[in-house]
Design a protein around this motif. Structure first.
Motif, short mmCIF file in Angstrom:
data_model
loop_
_atom_site.label_atom_id
_atom_site.label_comp_id
_atom_site.label_asym_id
_atom_site.label_seq_id
_atom_site.Cartn_x
_atom_site.Cartn_y
_atom_site.Cartn_z
N CYS A 290 -5.31 7.33 -8.14
CA CYS A 290 -3.94 7.57 -7.68
C CYS A 290 -3.92 7.07 -6.35
O CYS A 290 -2.74 6.38 -5.93
N TYR A 291 -4.84 7.29 -5.49
CA TYR A 291 -4.94 6.91 -4.27
C TYR A 291 -4.75 5.29 -4.32
O TYR A 291 -3.82 4.55 -3.57
N SER A 292 -5.72 4.56 -5.15
CA SER A 292 -5.65 2.97 -4.90
C SER A 292 -4.40 2.42 -5.47
O SER A 292 -4.00 1.72 -5.18
N LEU A 293 -3.69 3.08 -6.50
CA LEU A 293 -2.53 2.81 -7.18
C LEU A 293 -1.37 2.75 -6.18
O LEU A 293 -0.89 1.67 -6.15
N GLN A 294 -1.49 3.79 -5.48
CA GLN A 294 -0.24 3.92 -4.22
C GLN A 294 -0.37 2.95 -3.31
O GLN A 294 0.53 2.16 -3.02
N GLU A 295 -1.78 2.77 -2.88
CA GLU A 295 -1.84 1.72 -1.77
C GLU A 295 -1.64 0.46 -2.26
O GLU A 295 -0.95 -0.45 -1.45
N THR A 296 -1.91 -0.03 -3.36
CA THR A 296 -1.64 -1.19 -3.82
C THR A 296 -0.21 -1.59 -4.04
O THR A 296 0.31 -2.43 -3.61
N ALA B 98 -2.99 11.70 -4.71
CA ALA B 98 -3.73 10.56 -4.18
C ALA B 98 -3.98 10.87 -2.72
O ALA B 98 -5.07 10.45 -2.19
N LYS B 99 -3.61 12.11 -2.25
CA LYS B 99 -4.09 12.76 -0.95
C LYS B 99 -5.68 13.06 -0.97
O LYS B 99 -6.29 13.03 -0.02
N LYS B 100 -5.97 13.46 -2.19
CA LYS B 100 -7.34 13.90 -2.19
C LYS B 100 -8.38 12.35 -2.54
O LYS B 100 -9.60 12.89 -2.89
N GLY B 101 -7.97 11.41 -2.85
CA GLY B 101 -8.53 10.21 -3.08
C GLY B 101 -9.41 9.77 -1.74
O GLY B 101 -9.01 9.78 -0.81
N LYS B 102 -10.58 9.09 -2.26
CA LYS B 102 -11.59 8.64 -0.83
C LYS B 102 -11.83 7.31 -1.13
O LYS B 102 -11.95 6.83 -0.07
N ARG B 103 -11.96 6.72 -2.41
CA ARG B 103 -12.43 5.44 -2.47
C ARG B 103 -11.51 4.68 -2.93
O ARG B 103 -10.72 4.92 -3.91
N TYR B 104 -11.28 3.23 -2.21
CA TYR B 104 -10.08 2.30 -2.81
C TYR B 104 -11.01 1.53 -4.02
O TYR B 104 -11.83 1.16 -3.72
N ILE B 105 -10.36 1.40 -5.24
CA ILE B 105 -10.46 0.98 -6.28
C ILE B 105 -9.82 -0.35 -6.53
O ILE B 105 -8.53 -0.21 -6.38
N GLU B 106 -10.23 -1.64 -6.43
CA GLU B 106 -9.66 -2.88 -6.39
C GLU B 106 -8.59 -2.81 -7.80
O GLU B 106 -9.19 -2.37 -8.94
N LEU B 107 -7.54 -3.21 -7.64
CA LEU B 107 -6.31 -3.18 -8.83
C LEU B 107 -5.57 -4.63 -8.37
O LEU B 107 -5.84 -5.19 -7.47
N PRO B 108 -5.05 -5.12 -9.62
CA PRO B 108 -4.42 -6.14 -9.62
C PRO B 108 -3.41 -6.18 -8.60
O PRO B 108 -2.70 -4.95 -8.43
N TYR B 109 -3.02 -7.28 -7.91
CA TYR B 109 -1.91 -7.18 -6.84
C TYR B 109 -0.78 -8.24 -7.09
O TYR B 109 -1.21 -9.71 -7.31
N VAL B 110 0.28 -7.80 -7.76
CA VAL B 110 1.23 -8.87 -8.47
C VAL B 110 2.65 -8.86 -7.73
O VAL B 110 3.53 -8.24 -7.95
N VAL B 111 2.52 -9.94 -6.81
CA VAL B 111 3.53 -10.23 -5.95
C VAL B 111 3.93 -11.83 -6.61
O VAL B 111 2.97 -12.67 -6.37
N LYS B 112 5.27 -12.08 -6.84
CA LYS B 112 5.42 -13.56 -7.08
C LYS B 112 6.84 -13.68 -6.33
O LYS B 112 7.93 -13.38 -6.60
N GLY B 113 6.67 -14.32 -5.28
CA GLY B 113 7.77 -14.66 -4.37
C GLY B 113 8.10 -13.49 -3.70
O GLY B 113 7.53 -12.71 -3.01
N MET B 114 9.49 -13.13 -3.90
CA MET B 114 10.12 -11.94 -3.43
C MET B 114 10.16 -10.64 -4.48
O MET B 114 10.60 -9.90 -4.03
N ASP B 115 9.51 -11.05 -5.64
CA ASP B 115 9.42 -10.04 -6.62
C ASP B 115 8.15 -9.67 -6.86
O ASP B 115 7.27 -10.11 -6.50
#
Ligand code: AMP
Ligand code: MG
Length: 330
Positions: free
Chosen positions: A223-229, A181-198
């Motif tokens: 890896c970078y995008s995964l971690q960020e998300t 992830a440290k070498k990742g440069k571009r953010y790739i959109e991934l699903p963002y799954v928050v449901k209330g507090m979970d």
């Protein structure tokens, strides 16, 4: 008073020696790892059978004491993988019977929180507990450690491990994902799954695996995008738990808490809300015997005991099943 703590909820066999004066005399562990693939419960248990005596001996040597000097034996009784929990429980029971020492079984998740409080002197923190199998946001309320938010499917560590497995990396995969992830440069959109507090990670895993297969994206960017998300997801729910409970201390625990990017995001969130962020040394983030010893000690001081016949494992116990008798009620 000196306590030997034995940890064996999953991949790690740990032995730690801690005193009631808050000194960690030793904290030794041996970790089951693989070159490819995840944890196979029977193999992890074999690993523990092979190393348990060496780990305990080394813990005693490092602490410069003998078994005779131990006043209490604590072991992780819950929750975890049945196969591996059994090995620790067996070792603890055998030592308690042979050496005629009192025994105490403890909850591993709560042990993360209590060793964190002991080391950092945090008074009443919200714990973001992110390990292989567990992802929980825990805080004290009304005599119990309540779960304010958690994963709706697998733990965050297992999720990172599974993606690492698809990248052809072995267990544990989290640190390898962090390096890529440290070498990742571009953010790739991934699903963002928050449901209330979970939060939920399963759908994201499917999505990111499909993206990997497509060959259109680099491993580093994924890896970078995964971690960020996923880190943003759990920092969001953690912040909400802090706001709801009105607590202004955050403590990180669990193997994923070793991740520098997650630490950075948590520090920033705390800074922005005027809260304190406590980060432990890695040896206390990952599964370890010292945390088991310390929780054993503080439980024992309030008169809690585990009889040999009750020292059976409890793989499915939840954090809020345990009555917390060792804390001042507020
Ligand atoms: P635990 O079960 O608490 O010992 O934590 C083990 C989990 O932590 C595994 O899933 C590892 O992949 C994960 N882990 C360890 N170090 C890191 C890291 N630097 N970044 C992300 N995950 C990590
Ligand atoms: Mg753990």
């Amino acid at each position: 008073m000196i306590c030997l703590g034995i940890e064996s909820t999953a991949h790690t066999f740990g032995a730690g020696i801690v005193t009631d004066k808050k000194q960690v005399l030793s904290n030794i562990r041996d970790v089951y790892t693989t070159k490819e693939g995840g944890i196979i419960p029977t193999r992890a248990a074999e690993h523990h059978v092979e190393c348990f005596d060496k780990v305990i001996k080394k813990a005693l040597e490092t602490a410069q004491i003998s078994l005779k000097d131990i006043d209490l034996i604590a072991f992780s009784q819950a929750p975890g993988i049945g196969h591996t929990l059994r090995i620790g429980a067996m070792a603890a029971r055998a030592l308690a019977v042979l050496e005629k020492k009192p025994l105490i079984g403890v909850n591993h998740c709560i042990a993360h929180l209590e060793i964190g409080r002991m080391i950092t002197k945090a008074k009443d923190p919200v714990l973001l507990y992110v390990s292989g199998a567990n992802t929980q946001i825990i805080a004290y309320e009304g005599g119990k450690y309540r779960i304010f938010g958690e994963t709706l499917d697998g733990g965050l560590g297992n999720f990172l491990d599974q993606f690492a497995r698809d990248l052809g990396l072995g267990f544990p995969g989290g640190p390898k994902v962090e390096e890529l992830a440290k070498k990742g440069k571009r953010y790739i959109e991934l699903p963002y799954v928050v449901k209330g507090m979970d939060a939920s990670f399963g759908g994201i895993l499917t999505n990111v695996k499909q993206k990997l297969k497509s060959g259109k994206y680099s491993k580093e960017d994924l890896c970078y995008s995964l971690q960020e998300t996923v880190f943003a997801m759990i920092v969001e729910t953690t912040e909400r738990a802090m706001a709801h409970t009105g607590k202004n201390e955050l403590l990180l625990g669990g193997g994923v808490a070793c991740n520098k990017r997650l630490q950075q995001m948590c520090k920033k969130m705390c800074e922005e809300r005027g809260a304190k962020c406590y980060i432990l040394e890695n040896q206390f983030n990952v599964d370890n015997g010292a945390q088991i010893a310390w929780l054993g000690l503080i439980m024992h001081k309030t008169g809690i005991k585990t009889r040999i016949e009750d020292a059976i494992i409890n793989p499915y116990e939840r954090t809020d099943d345990v009555e917390v008798k060792w804390r001042d009620k507020k």
